[in-house]
Design a protein around this motif. Structure first.
Motif, PDB file in Angstrom:
ATOM      1  N   PRO A  16       1.131  -1.176  -0.160  1.00  0.00           N
ATOM      2  CA  PRO A  16       0.101  -0.117  -0.059  1.00  0.00           C
ATOM      3  C   PRO A  16       0.894   1.220   0.018  1.00  0.00           C
ATOM      4  O   PRO A  16       0.378   2.416   0.314  1.00  0.00           O
ATOM      5  CB  PRO A  16      -0.821  -0.158   1.380  1.00  0.00           C
ATOM      6  N   THR A  33       8.943  -8.487   1.988  1.00  0.00           N
ATOM      7  CA  THR A  33       8.243  -7.926   3.145  1.00  0.00           C
ATOM      8  C   THR A  33       8.617  -8.540   4.569  1.00  0.00           C
ATOM      9  O   THR A  33       8.982  -9.843   4.486  1.00  0.00           O
ATOM     10  CB  THR A  33       6.909  -7.885   3.028  1.00  0.00           C
ATOM     11  N   SER A  35       7.488  -8.813   8.721  1.00  0.00           N
ATOM     12  CA  SER A  35       6.134  -8.265   9.671  1.00  0.00           C
ATOM     13  C   SER A  35       7.029  -8.491  10.915  1.00  0.00           C
ATOM     14  O   SER A  35       7.647  -9.352  11.344  1.00  0.00           O
ATOM     15  CB  SER A  35       5.152  -9.348   9.277  1.00  0.00           C
ATOM     16  N   TRP A  42      -0.452 -12.296   8.429  1.00  0.00           N
ATOM     17  CA  TRP A  42      -0.321 -11.143   7.734  1.00  0.00           C
ATOM     18  C   TRP A  42      -1.511 -10.355   7.697  1.00  0.00           C
ATOM     19  O   TRP A  42      -2.353 -10.976   7.059  1.00  0.00           O
ATOM     20  CB  TRP A  42       0.474 -11.373   6.295  1.00  0.00           C
ATOM     21  N   GLY A  44      -4.380  -8.030   6.298  1.00  0.00           N
ATOM     22  CA  GLY A  44      -4.947  -7.472   4.841  1.00  0.00           C
ATOM     23  C   GLY A  44      -5.140  -8.600   3.757  1.00  0.00           C
ATOM     24  O   GLY A  44      -5.573  -8.140   2.953  1.00  0.00           O
ATOM     25  N   THR A  45      -4.304  -9.686   4.020  1.00  0.00           N
ATOM     26  CA  THR A  45      -4.520 -10.854   2.812  1.00  0.00           C
ATOM     27  C   THR A  45      -5.757 -11.643   2.976  1.00  0.00           C
ATOM     28  O   THR A  45      -6.534 -11.753   4.023  1.00  0.00           O
ATOM     29  CB  THR A  45      -3.480 -11.673   2.966  1.00  0.00           C
ATOM     30  N   PRO A  51       2.037 -13.502   2.716  1.00  0.00           N
ATOM     31  CA  PRO A  51       2.447 -12.099   2.861  1.00  0.00           C
ATOM     32  C   PRO A  51       2.094 -11.101   1.437  1.00  0.00           C
ATOM     33  O   PRO A  51       2.326  -9.967   1.812  1.00  0.00           O
ATOM     34  CB  PRO A  51       4.073 -12.175   3.136  1.00  0.00           C
ATOM     35  N   GLU A  53      -0.295 -10.227  -2.345  1.00  0.00           N
ATOM     36  CA  GLU A  53      -1.055 -10.821  -3.334  1.00  0.00           C
ATOM     37  C   GLU A  53      -0.636 -10.001  -4.656  1.00  0.00           C
ATOM     38  O   GLU A  53       0.093  -8.877  -4.499  1.00  0.00           O
ATOM     39  CB  GLU A  53      -2.505 -10.046  -2.910  1.00  0.00           C
ATOM     40  N   TRP A  64       1.011  -6.460  -3.568  1.00  0.00           N
ATOM     41  CA  TRP A  64       0.579  -5.851  -2.174  1.00  0.00           C
ATOM     42  C   TRP A  64       1.252  -6.592  -1.093  1.00  0.00           C
ATOM     43  O   TRP A  64       1.089  -7.955  -0.946  1.00  0.00           O
ATOM     44  CB  TRP A  64      -1.035  -6.086  -1.997  1.00  0.00           C
ATOM     45  N   TYR A  66       2.146  -7.107   2.689  1.00  0.00           N
ATOM     46  CA  TYR A  66       1.295  -6.975   3.654  1.00  0.00           C
ATOM     47  C   TYR A  66       2.248  -6.875   4.913  1.00  0.00           C
ATOM     48  O   TYR A  66       1.540  -7.106   6.121  1.00  0.00           O
ATOM     49  CB  TYR A  66       0.054  -7.979   3.719  1.00  0.00           C
ATOM     50  N   ASP A  68       5.029  -4.916   7.526  1.00  0.00           N
ATOM     51  CA  ASP A  68       5.146  -3.625   8.121  1.00  0.00           C
ATOM     52  C   ASP A  68       6.072  -2.642   7.130  1.00  0.00           C
ATOM     53  O   ASP A  68       6.173  -1.264   7.304  1.00  0.00           O
ATOM     54  CB  ASP A  68       6.124  -3.641   9.430  1.00  0.00           C
TER      55      ASP A  68
END
Length: 96
Positions: A16, A33, A35, A42, A44-45, A51, A53, A64, A66, A68
């Protein structure tokens, strides 16, 4: 890994963060990514254990990420766009 098998530049958008990059023809970019969640989930998925999409269009790919934060690298692990980190990345600042 996102590979550009085409003959033209491929736009890579990392959300994002709305961060965009160009992958040259025959080039590869690795999106990583991190986390801080200790339970392996994760936010949002669609499925909590994934982690990323990915959305693909003819001239662009949206990843995407997801976690931090995110960063980009090449296949050998060398950083691409060193400044492409989100805030509070546990891989960059273990105290976060």
């Amino acid at each position: 890994m996102v590979r550009n098998e085409g003959e033209e530049l491929l736009e890579l958008a990392v959300e994002p963060w709305a961060d965009t990059h160009q992958i040259p023809p025959k080039g590869t970019c690795v999106v990583v990514t991190h986390s801080s969640a200790g339970d392996g989930t994760w936010g949002g998925t669609t499925y909590g254990d994934e982690p990323f999409e990915v959305e693909h269009r003819p001239d662009s790919v949206t990843v995407w990420a997801y976690g931090d934060c995110f960063h980009l690298g090449d296949r050998e692990g060398n950083p691409i766009y060193e400044n492409a980190y989100g805030g509070g990345c546990p891989a960059r600042d273990p105290a976060v």
